[in-house]
Write a protein that holds these residues in place. Structure first.
Motif, short mmCIF file in Angstrom:
data_model
loop_
_atom_site.label_atom_id
_atom_site.label_comp_id
_atom_site.label_asym_id
_atom_site.label_seq_id
_atom_site.Cartn_x
_atom_site.Cartn_y
_atom_site.Cartn_z
N GLY A 24 0.81 -1.22 0.00
CA GLY A 24 0.00 0.00 0.00
C GLY A 24 0.84 1.26 0.00
N GLN A 25 2.14 1.15 0.23
CA GLN A 25 2.98 2.36 0.22
C GLN A 25 3.48 2.66 -1.19
N GLY A 26 3.46 3.93 -1.57
CA GLY A 26 3.96 4.35 -2.89
C GLY A 26 2.83 4.40 -3.91
N GLU A 27 3.17 4.88 -5.08
CA GLU A 27 2.17 5.07 -6.14
C GLU A 27 2.62 4.35 -7.41
N VAL A 28 1.65 3.82 -8.15
CA VAL A 28 1.96 3.21 -9.44
C VAL A 28 2.32 4.34 -10.43
N ALA A 29 3.32 4.10 -11.30
CA ALA A 29 3.70 5.12 -12.29
C ALA A 29 2.51 5.47 -13.17
N SER A 30 2.32 6.77 -13.42
CA SER A 30 1.15 7.17 -14.21
C SER A 30 1.55 7.93 -15.47
N TYR A 31 2.82 8.28 -15.61
CA TYR A 31 3.21 9.10 -16.78
C TYR A 31 3.19 8.29 -18.08
N ILE A 32 3.20 6.93 -17.93
CA ILE A 32 2.90 6.07 -19.07
C ILE A 32 1.53 5.48 -18.75
N PRO A 33 0.44 6.02 -19.33
CA PRO A 33 -0.90 5.70 -18.85
C PRO A 33 -1.18 4.20 -18.72
N GLU A 34 -0.68 3.40 -19.65
CA GLU A 34 -0.98 1.98 -19.63
C GLU A 34 -0.40 1.28 -18.38
N LEU A 35 0.63 1.87 -17.79
CA LEU A 35 1.22 1.25 -16.59
C LEU A 35 0.25 1.27 -15.41
N LEU A 36 -0.74 2.19 -15.49
CA LEU A 36 -1.73 2.28 -14.41
C LEU A 36 -2.71 1.11 -14.43
N ASN A 37 -2.69 0.40 -15.54
CA ASN A 37 -3.65 -0.68 -15.75
C ASN A 37 -3.19 -1.97 -15.06
N VAL A 38 -2.86 -1.85 -13.78
CA VAL A 38 -2.41 -3.03 -13.01
C VAL A 38 -3.09 -3.02 -11.65
N GLU A 39 -3.08 -4.16 -11.02
CA GLU A 39 -3.51 -4.25 -9.62
C GLU A 39 -2.29 -3.80 -8.80
N PRO A 40 -2.39 -2.63 -8.09
CA PRO A 40 -1.19 -2.01 -7.50
C PRO A 40 -0.46 -2.88 -6.49
N ASP A 41 -1.17 -3.80 -5.85
CA ASP A 41 -0.51 -4.59 -4.82
C ASP A 41 -0.15 -6.00 -5.28
N THR A 42 -0.10 -6.18 -6.60
CA THR A 42 0.42 -7.45 -7.13
C THR A 42 1.82 -7.65 -6.58
N PHE A 43 2.14 -8.91 -6.33
CA PHE A 43 3.46 -9.19 -5.78
C PHE A 43 4.00 -10.49 -6.35
N ALA A 44 5.25 -10.49 -6.77
CA ALA A 44 5.90 -11.72 -7.22
C ALA A 44 7.40 -11.63 -6.95
N LEU A 45 7.96 -12.77 -6.60
CA LEU A 45 9.41 -12.84 -6.32
C LEU A 45 9.96 -14.14 -6.90
N SER A 46 11.12 -14.07 -7.50
CA SER A 46 11.79 -15.30 -7.93
C SER A 46 13.30 -15.13 -7.73
N ILE A 47 13.91 -16.19 -7.23
CA ILE A 47 15.36 -16.21 -7.04
C ILE A 47 15.89 -17.44 -7.77
N THR A 48 16.86 -17.23 -8.65
CA THR A 48 17.49 -18.38 -9.33
C THR A 48 18.96 -18.39 -8.94
N SER A 49 19.39 -19.53 -8.39
CA SER A 49 20.79 -19.63 -7.96
C SER A 49 21.67 -20.00 -9.15
N THR A 50 22.96 -19.75 -9.01
CA THR A 50 23.89 -20.08 -10.10
C THR A 50 24.00 -21.59 -10.28
N SER A 51 23.52 -22.35 -9.29
CA SER A 51 23.50 -23.81 -9.48
C SER A 51 22.20 -24.28 -10.13
N GLY A 52 21.34 -23.33 -10.49
CA GLY A 52 20.15 -23.67 -11.28
C GLY A 52 18.88 -23.93 -10.48
#
Ligand code: DON
Length: 310
Positions: A24-52
């Motif tokens: 909930g903290q911060g604002e979605v970028a709006s100067y590229i209008p299409e970027l506003l077309n997201v659910e602001p609190d979407t969240f995803a994380l991925s970590i890939t190690s060098t061993s694969g």
């Protein structure tokens, strides 16, 4: 990473829970209008190690545009097509305290390749028959390094930015007027904006990061995908310039070379260990994902990733 798989997973989950207080903290970028077309609190994380090994959490299939993370691709291709000296005769290597789309840090040349002026310049140095051909090379390169065939041009984002790119247009024409490049500024800009509009997800992006963390070698075979000399430039420029005017403080707090994009993505590289991709669209005033950078800070501590404390 120095823990077993279960312990890594436990520590990542714990870090994600700790980062929830920034929802909930911060604002979605709006100067590229299409970027506003997201659910602001979407969240995803991925970590890939060098061993694969890959560890992924949240909305991992969510496609987002890479935005300024493409500046890594522009620099990679420019360094592939030109010598290091040629590239750095047109762009500097120093951080700037001005915002990413400022014209101020363009003196004799743009301050560094990770502000807009710098990436527009490196885009002008990418070889190809025409804009389509040059863009295809960038996209194919991203697909090869990230090991995916899913990446594509997000047409809606691309069109939206092309319609609202007055500032970048001014930068491109200004660079041409200063003789920094001779190419047609509208074509250079088109290429730059297309690369910003490459759509990907955190899993593929973290795989891309893992190759940079692995000195440019493939994870499953010893194939040399990116020369070590270029990896070293990319990762060091990420450290000093990847988070814009916040780069110094971020590096001090997090200790992981990173590059952000206004879509809310951040790519972190821990040399020798892993690539980390996080996506969370709400941004701080410098254009960096609020939850993303806080999570990177927590992960850095929990997984012992700070490159300055080894
Ligand atoms: O050129 C622009 O303004 C955007 N396509 C990219 C800027 C960006 O991602 C800055 N990042 N944090």
């Amino acid at each position: 990473m120095f823990f077993d798989r279960n312990e890594i997973d436990r520590r990542i989950r714990q870090s994600i829970r700790k980062s929830e207080k920034f929802i909930g903290q911060g604002e979605v970028a709006s100067y590229i209008p299409e970027l506003l077309n997201v659910e602001p609190d979407t969240f995803a994380l991925s970590i890939t190690s060098t061993s694969g090994d890959t560890y992924s959490y949240g909305d991992i299939d969510k496609e987002f545009s890479v935005q300024s993370i493409s500046k890594i691709l522009d620099l990679l291709l420019a360094l592939h097509d030109n010598t290091i000296e040629e590239v750095y005769s047109k762009v500097g290597s120093e951080p700037t305290k001005f915002e990413f789309n400022s014209l101020v840090p363009i003196t004799d040349k743009p301050a560094n390749p990770f502000i807009n002026a710098g990436a527009i310049t490196t885009s002008s140095m990418i070889r190809g028959r025409d804009v389509d051909d040059k863009f295809q090379r960038i996209l194919d390169f991203y697909k090869m390094i990230s090991g995916t065939d899913k990446a594509r041009l997000m047409e809606d984002i691309y069109k939206s930015e092309m319609e609202t790119s007055d500032r970048n247009k001014a930068i491109a024409y200004y660079l041409k007027s200063k003789g920094i490049f001779d190419e047609d500024p509208s074509e250079v800009l088109d290429l730059y904006i297309r690369s910003c509009s490459i759509g990907t997800n955190v899993v593929d992006l973290s795989h891309f990061g893992a190759i940079l963390a692995n000195k440019g070698y493939g994870l499953y075979e010893t194939k040399d995908l990116i020369p070590e000399s270029i990896v070293s430039i990319i990762v060091s420029q990420m450290s000093s310039c990847g988070m814009y005017e916040n780069s110094g403080k971020y590096l001090m707090n997090v200790g992981i070379p990173s590059k952000s994009g206004v879509s809310g993505a951040i790519l972190g590289i821990v040399p020798g260990l892993c690539g980390i991709a996080v996506y969370s669209p709400r941004l701080d005033k410098t254009g960096n994902s609020v939850r993303g950078k806080e999570l990177l800070k927590i992960l850095s501590y929990e997984l012992d990733l700070n490159i300055f404390i080894r």
